[in-house]
Structure formats: C-alpha cells, structure tokens
Motif scaffolding. Structure first.
Motif, mmCIF file in Angstrom:
data_model
loop_
_atom_site.group_PDB
_atom_site.id
_atom_site.type_symbol
_atom_site.label_atom_id
_atom_site.label_comp_id
_atom_site.label_asym_id
_atom_site.label_seq_id
_atom_site.Cartn_x
_atom_site.Cartn_y
_atom_site.Cartn_z
ATOM 1 N N UNK A 275 7.634 3.902 -9.228
ATOM 2 C CA UNK A 275 7.854 3.045 -8.074
ATOM 3 C C UNK A 275 8.090 3.904 -6.828
ATOM 4 N N UNK A 276 7.724 3.376 -5.680
ATOM 5 C CA UNK A 276 7.897 4.066 -4.418
ATOM 6 C C UNK A 276 8.194 3.038 -3.333
ATOM 7 N N UNK A 277 9.038 3.403 -2.385
ATOM 8 C CA UNK A 277 9.393 2.520 -1.276
ATOM 9 C C UNK A 277 8.582 2.896 -0.050
ATOM 10 N N UNK A 278 7.931 1.916 0.546
ATOM 11 C CA UNK A 278 7.127 2.121 1.744
ATOM 12 C C UNK A 278 7.736 1.288 2.858
ATOM 13 N N UNK A 279 8.035 1.934 3.972
ATOM 14 C CA UNK A 279 8.650 1.243 5.112
ATOM 15 C C UNK A 279 7.591 0.985 6.175
ATOM 16 N N UNK A 280 7.370 -0.273 6.475
ATOM 17 C CA UNK A 280 6.373 -0.678 7.463
ATOM 18 C C UNK A 280 7.086 -0.984 8.767
ATOM 19 N N UNK A 281 6.774 -0.284 9.842
ATOM 20 C CA UNK A 281 7.445 -0.537 11.121
ATOM 21 C C UNK A 281 6.945 -1.820 11.773
ATOM 22 N N UNK A 282 7.691 -2.263 12.721
ATOM 23 C CA UNK A 282 7.327 -3.485 13.428
ATOM 24 C C UNK A 282 6.044 -3.255 14.240
ATOM 25 N N UNK A 286 -3.162 -3.762 9.934
ATOM 26 C CA UNK A 286 -3.741 -3.471 8.625
ATOM 27 C C UNK A 286 -4.040 -1.994 8.406
ATOM 28 N N UNK A 287 -4.662 -1.345 9.399
ATOM 29 C CA UNK A 287 -5.011 0.068 9.235
ATOM 30 C C UNK A 287 -3.760 0.943 9.186
ATOM 31 N N UNK A 288 -2.753 0.619 10.003
ATOM 32 C CA UNK A 288 -1.513 1.395 9.983
ATOM 33 C C UNK A 288 -0.806 1.245 8.637
ATOM 34 N N UNK A 289 -0.776 0.023 8.114
ATOM 35 C CA UNK A 289 -0.154 -0.192 6.810
ATOM 36 C C UNK A 289 -0.953 0.526 5.723
ATOM 37 N N UNK A 290 -2.261 0.461 5.819
ATOM 38 C CA UNK A 290 -3.101 1.143 4.837
ATOM 39 C C UNK A 290 -2.871 2.644 4.814
ATOM 40 N N UNK A 291 -2.689 3.249 5.987
ATOM 41 C CA UNK A 291 -2.428 4.695 6.027
ATOM 42 C C UNK A 291 -1.089 5.025 5.381
ATOM 43 N N UNK A 292 -0.076 4.171 5.626
ATOM 44 C CA UNK A 292 1.225 4.411 5.004
ATOM 45 C C UNK A 292 1.132 4.311 3.480
ATOM 46 N N UNK A 293 0.408 3.328 2.990
ATOM 47 C CA UNK A 293 0.262 3.164 1.546
ATOM 48 C C UNK A 293 -0.535 4.312 0.929
#
Length: 586
Positions: A275-282, A286-293
């Motif tokens: 498991x891993x925790x991913x923090x999505x900023x405000x 979609x592309x920003x979230x995809x890069x974080x993942x």
C-alpha cells in the motif's frame, strides 16, 4: 673570322654549330624574352676587380683586329672595342659575348676559368708572346646573390655537383632529355587519397616474412592481397552502419506509432499487497494526478490513468486529498479505488461542522490519542495563519472556529495535526480574502469582518436549504436592531445555546435557557455571540453578504427536520409554533 664565329658584324653563327641560336645555358645571360635555365636568375662568374693589362695594340688596315690581340686558352680570342683602356664591367648578351673554344670548353664540375696561362701577341709581329698572363674573370652581376664571392668556380668553393646525391650538371638544350615519369604502383595508401582505415593493417605479416624487403616489395605484394584485406573491413563497416541505422529507424518508428496510435502502457489487475499513500493537492487535474500516481508506482503511465478517468462517468469527482492505494494497479482499478471513500486518507470538513468534530476526525485519521488535535489547536493557533482580524474577542471559546474551511484535506498516518490544521486555516484565509469583508461589515452595520463570519455561521446552523439562507440572514440583521419592536436586539437562537453546551438538541426548556448567562446564550445576551459557532460554507457566506429585504423576524422548522417557515410578526410566529408542536407530538 675565327673558328668560333665571325668577327664584328651581324653575321650569325654557323648553322651547324651546336651552340647556334642558344645563349641562355650554362651561366650565360638569356636572350630577351627567354627564361634562364636557372629559374630566371642570370648566372655570372664571380667578380674579381681585375682589368686586362694595357698593351700596345695594332689595327689592321681594313678595319681588322687590334694589334694587341689577346688569346685565351691557347686560341685567338675575340676582342672588343676598348672603353677608357679597360673592358666594360657589364657584358650584355647579344652585343659583346665571349665564346670558348671547343677543345677548351669548361664544365662547372671539372675546371674553373681562372689560373690558366694566357698568350699575348708579340709587339713586333713575331708571333705569340711566350709570357703568360692571368685570365680576367667575368664581371659580376649586381643581381646575382653569389656574385660577391671572392673566388671563382673551382677556387676553394664547394662542388655542388660532385656529390652522388646531387643533381647532374646542366647540359646544353640539344642534349637535354625529358625527365621520365615516376612509376607508381596503383596501391594508394593514406598519403595517396585512400583512408587509412581501408588500407588495412596486414602489412605486418609481409614484414615478418621478409624483413629485408624494401618498400617496393611490400607494395608489390600489397597489390595481390590489398583488395582482400580492405574488402573485409569495408563490408563490416557498411554492414554495421546500415544495420544500426535500420534498427534505429525501426525503434523510433515504433515509438512514434505507440505514442500516436498505440494503447498507453498499463498494469493488469487490482495491484499488489503493498500500500502507498498519494496526496493530491487542490486544483490538480487528470494529468497532474496521473503523474503523482505514476511516480508512486500505482499506475504504469499517465496516459492510461487519464484515459480511464475519462471513461468512468464519476471520474471527474476525484478531489484533493490523501488516498491509500495499491502499487501496480491497472488505471481502471485506480480510478475506482480513488472514488471509494474507504481508500481516502482524508479529513472532510462539511459546511456547518464544529471544530470539536473536526479535531476528533483528525485524531482518528492520524491514529492519535483522543484530544491530541484539540490541545494542539489551543497551543499553536497563532502560528497556523489566521487573519489579523480574527480572534478579536476575549470570550471566544475556540479561536479556530469558523476558520477550518469546508473541504477535503489529506490526513494520513504519520502526518502532524498542526500540518492538517494549517492547510484548513490557510484555505479559509484565502477564501475570505476574496471578499472585502471590512467594507461589507460597515455596509451591514457590523463591527468587524469576524462578525460577518459569525452571521454566516448562524445562517449555516439554522438554515435547512439554500433557499432559506438569505431569509435567515435577514432575520439576523433585523433582530440585531435594538429598536425593532419584536425582540429589541435579542437573537434568541437555539443554535448558540447548543454550541456552548456542545449539543444539537432542539428541545430546550425555557427555564434552562433563562438560567444560563453565558455570552453565547443569545436568549439572555443581546447581539451576536463572541465568535462563529461553526464553519460556514460558500452559500451561507454569500447569503450573509446579500440578505433579503422582506421584513422577516421569525422562523420555525415546522416539521422539525427539513422545512423552515418564516414570519414577520409575533402572532404569525405563534401559529408556526403550534404547527411544530403538532408535527412533533409535543
């Protein structure tokens, strides 16, 4: 006429003379228009400052020769007219030319001119004189760089033609032969235009077989095997170049096709057990979230996640926050898991929630002891970014009340509570800063921007629907007027009393209310409470800034849940109260 030519006059040499018509070889000055055989420079004998001795001379009657003829080299020598008793220092070719006898012709590499005996004619006509006289050397040419040397040829000078490696002495034009063309075997090496790489490095084998062989021998053998040696290397280089080029074109072509038309790289399945925790900023798309993942190892490519999010009807509902996800998930599974509240390591602040409830949720998410976040807020509220106009009343129970702005915030295990709180307060300060609350407060006859937030918190706590918020705001402002004939400045809101008790009970006895004198009890204290009683949302804040103007003073939740009705007079209020009692059975 002597045997070397005619006397004075314009008659040419005899045609059969081998020197006929030539005047530019072996050191003599060339004719006008001809180039000297020595690179265009006139050749002269070294100069010696000597003059012929003065001798009595006789002249023939018919324009003959002078009596004092002077013979050179054992033969009669042609004399030229005297000029002031001595020969001219510069002899011009074509006017006064010295010729030499055939039997005494001198070569540069054999004999010099000076030092030979010379006979003169007897003054009495008795024949040649027996005395000897030194030969007069030729005068020097001023342009000759060697003309100033002290000795003539052969007199102590180095013989430049006697060495075996020297060039042969010059010959008359009639005897000269053309230089033979050098014979070069057609095996060009690096010095003949062929690249050294293709020349091969196999000469070492020939050298080892015949170490005494010369350059020509090696070249001769190279003619037989040179092409074989070169062809192997050349073919290998060509094969590597074309093969590498073809492979490169194929690779980049495949990559271009995959990027343009192929499916994006993606994992298969629901992921691993890690498991891993991913923090999505405000504000992340979609592309920003995809890069974080992708950076966290959840999905294999950004494009795969974006495509899966677009294909899911609820994909755009993914908000800022912390998400507990699995590694190496398919993009489709990652989207589904992020939409599941169970996978979200977030604290959600809903409009109207009190701070005490937010503190409890943060403790749970961070796996902290109950009350840890509340104590942190009491100690560190000044360092969390509150506006300067906040906490302007000493009776405020919680300085952060009204400043934990509604939204979703990351709250994963390992984070500090002050970090989570600071993000909430920062969001509230940014949102409130968009409105000119100081000017709005004056327009609404309020004392400070904090009172605007307090009115919004009352509207949020009492209103049931968005349609009620503006009417509820008008009720607040009308009741705050001390001159109003209905309440004379008393708000009389149950929500303020429940706040000080940390309850949400709508059934409060009159005796209990009148006995409590807390500043937050608006039944016993005129005006607004010291501070906000919850965290209002955008709708309640906008309603507080723009209330209705219909004359409302009263409101009652007639069904006790969702329906709120408003009244302008006390008599209308009593009718609404009876309706409430009937609906609740009280």
């Amino acid at each position: 006429m002597t045997e070397y030519g005619r006397g004075e006059g314009s008659e040419p040499w005899h045609p059969e003379d081998p020197l006929y018509g030539n005047g530019g070889w072996e050191g003599q000055q060339a004719d006008a228009g001809q180039q000297s055989p020595y690179g265009g420079q006139p050749q002269h004998y070294p100069q010696q400052p000597q003059h012929y001795p003065q001798q009595p001379q006789q002249q023939y009657d018919n324009g003959g020769w002078d009596d004092g003829r002077q013979a050179a080299y054992g033969q009669a020598q042609q004399q030229y007219p005297q000029h002031d008793g001595q020969y001219d220092q510069q002899q011009q070719y074509g006017q006064h030319q010295q010729q030499y006898g055939q039997q005494h012709q001198q070569q540069y590499d054999q004999q010099a001119y000076q030092g030979q005996p010379q006979q003169s004619y007897d003054e009495n006509g008795n024949g040649w004189a027996t005395g000897t006289q030194a030969q007069v050397p030729y005068p020097a040419d001023p342009s000759d760089p060697y003309g100033q040397q002290a000795a003539a040829y052969g007199a102590g000078q180095q013989d430049y033609y006697g060495s075996p490696d020297a060039y042969p002495p010059p010959e008359p034009p009639g005897r000269r032969r053309a230089e033979p063309e050098p014979q070069i075997d057609w095996d060009p090496g690096p010095d003949q235009g062929e690249h050294a790489f293709f020349a091969g490095d196999d000469d070492s084998e020939d050298d080892s077989d015949d170490p005494k062989g010369g350059r020509g021998d090696r070249r001769g053998r190279g003619d037989k095997g040179g092409k074989k040696r070169r062809s192997g290397c050349a073919c290998l280089v060509v094969l590597l170049v074309f093969g590498g080029g073809t492979a490169g074109v194929a690779y980049f072509g495949y990559q271009y096709y995959q990027n343009r038309f192929g499916a994006a790289p993606d994992y298969a399945g629901d992921g691993t057990s890690q498991m891993v925790t991913v923090q999505v900023p405000k504000g992340a798309g979609g592309y920003a979230i995809g890069r974080l993942l992708k950076d966290a190892g959840v999905v294999k490519s950004v494009d795969a996640f974006v495509s899966a999010q677009e294909q899911n009807p609820k994909g755009k509902a993914i908000q800022a926050g912390a998400y507990l996800l699995k590694k190496e998930m398919s993009a489709e599974s990652a989207v589904v898991m992020m939409l599941d509240p169970k996978s979200q390591n977030n604290v959600q602040v809903i409009p109207g929630i009190r701070n005490i409830a937010v503190y409890k949720r943060i403790d749970e998410k961070l796996d902290l002891a109950s009350g840890t976040t509340k104590k942190t807020a009491e100690k560190k509220y000044k360092s969390l970014g509150l506006p300067s106009w906040a906490n302007d009343n000493d009776d405020i129970k919680d300085p952060l009340e009204g400043f934990l702005y509604p939204g979703t915030y990351p709250a994963a295990k390992g984070m500090k509570p002050e970090t989570v709180l600071k993000e909430m307060v920062t969001q509230a300060a940014e949102t409130y800063g968009k409105y000119d609350l100081e000017a709005k407060a004056k327009a609404l006859k309020l004392d400070s921007p904090l009172q605007v937030i307090t009115v919004a918190s009352l509207v949020e706590a009492e209103g049931k629907t968005e349609d009620d918020y503006r009417k509820m705001a008008e009720v607040v402002y009308n009741r705050l007027n001390l001159a109003n004939p209905e309440t004379y400045g008393l708000l009389q809101f149950d929500s303020t009393f429940n706040y000080l008790r940390n309850e949400s009970d709508i059934r409060i006895s009159e005796s209990e209310i009148k006995s409590n004198k807390d500043p937050y009890n608006t039944y016993t204290n005129k005006g607004l409470p010291p501070g906000p009683i919850d965290n209002p949302g955008d709708v309640a804040l906008k309603a507080a800034l723009n209330p209705t103007d219909d004359g409302w003073y009263y409101f009652v939740a007639t069904d006790g849940l969702k329906t709120t009705e408003f009244a302008k007079t006390h008599a209308e209020f009593l009718r609404l109260k009876d309706k409430f009692d009937a609906s609740t059975g009280s």
